[in-house]
Design an enzyme around this catalytic site. Sequence first.
Site, PDB file in Angstrom:
ATOM      1  N   CYS A 115      47.202  36.198  31.379  1.00 13.01           N
ATOM      2  CA  CYS A 115      46.017  35.375  31.123  1.00 13.01           C
ATOM      3  C   CYS A 115      44.859  36.447  31.205  1.00 13.01           C
ATOM      4  O   CYS A 115      44.947  37.740  30.716  1.00 13.01           O
ATOM      5  CB  CYS A 115      45.751  34.177  31.479  1.00 13.01           C
ATOM      6  SG  CYS A 115      44.188  33.332  30.553  1.00 13.01           S
ATOM      7  N   HIS A 116      43.922  36.360  32.139  1.00  8.63           N
ATOM      8  CA  HIS A 116      43.001  37.265  32.602  1.00  8.63           C
ATOM      9  C   HIS A 116      43.266  38.269  33.699  1.00  8.63           C
ATOM     10  O   HIS A 116      42.671  39.056  34.034  1.00  8.63           O
ATOM     11  CB  HIS A 116      41.536  36.462  32.849  1.00  8.63           C
ATOM     12  CG  HIS A 116      41.053  35.970  31.584  1.00  8.63           C
ATOM     13  ND1 HIS A 116      41.350  34.546  31.011  1.00  8.63           N
ATOM     14  CD2 HIS A 116      39.842  36.494  30.858  1.00  8.63           C
ATOM     15  CE1 HIS A 116      40.429  34.475  30.117  1.00  8.63           C
ATOM     16  NE2 HIS A 116      39.660  35.473  30.010  1.00  8.63           N
TER      17      HIS A 116
END
Length: 181
Positions: free
Chosen positions: A113-114
Amino acid sequence: MANTSLSGKTIAVLATDGFEQVELTTPVKALKEAGASIVIVAPEAGFIQGFNHHDKGDTTSVDQTLADSDASSFDGLLLPGGVISPDALRIDEKAIAFVRSFGEAGKPIAAICHGPWTLIDAGLVDGKKLTSWPSLKTDLTNAGANWVDEPVVSDGGLVTSRNPDDLPVFCDAAIEAFAKG
């Protein structure tokens, strides 16, 4: 998968308040089931706050602070996503040095994800093929990465994935990378 036993391997999980809960708990469960020992590393001692997207989730106990952690003690690194945790870690000099140490030692890193934001600041994405949450595409491309929209990408010891929907393939690829170590 060839060798998927992580018996005798110790994996660091670097996170702080604001991590996406399922992106920490699901890989940790899979890694433990494969035989790995897990150490939750954070900037501060105590507990870190998980999130389920925008809502507070559970807290997770910190096993070691960054100040007391050395990448040489671990066989691999897991970077969970969520917006808040990776954004805070990428401006923490100790966190960046910790992540960079894994890359420089050629140890596998799995980021979802991030989580790849931290890889940018550690200088580990130039020339690598990887994926992430779509909003990181420009950041990663500007840092020299070849960003692709795929469920999971493995390149030179970096395993990256886009979001919680990709957790099954992300966990399998992370276990494979950590097993090869």
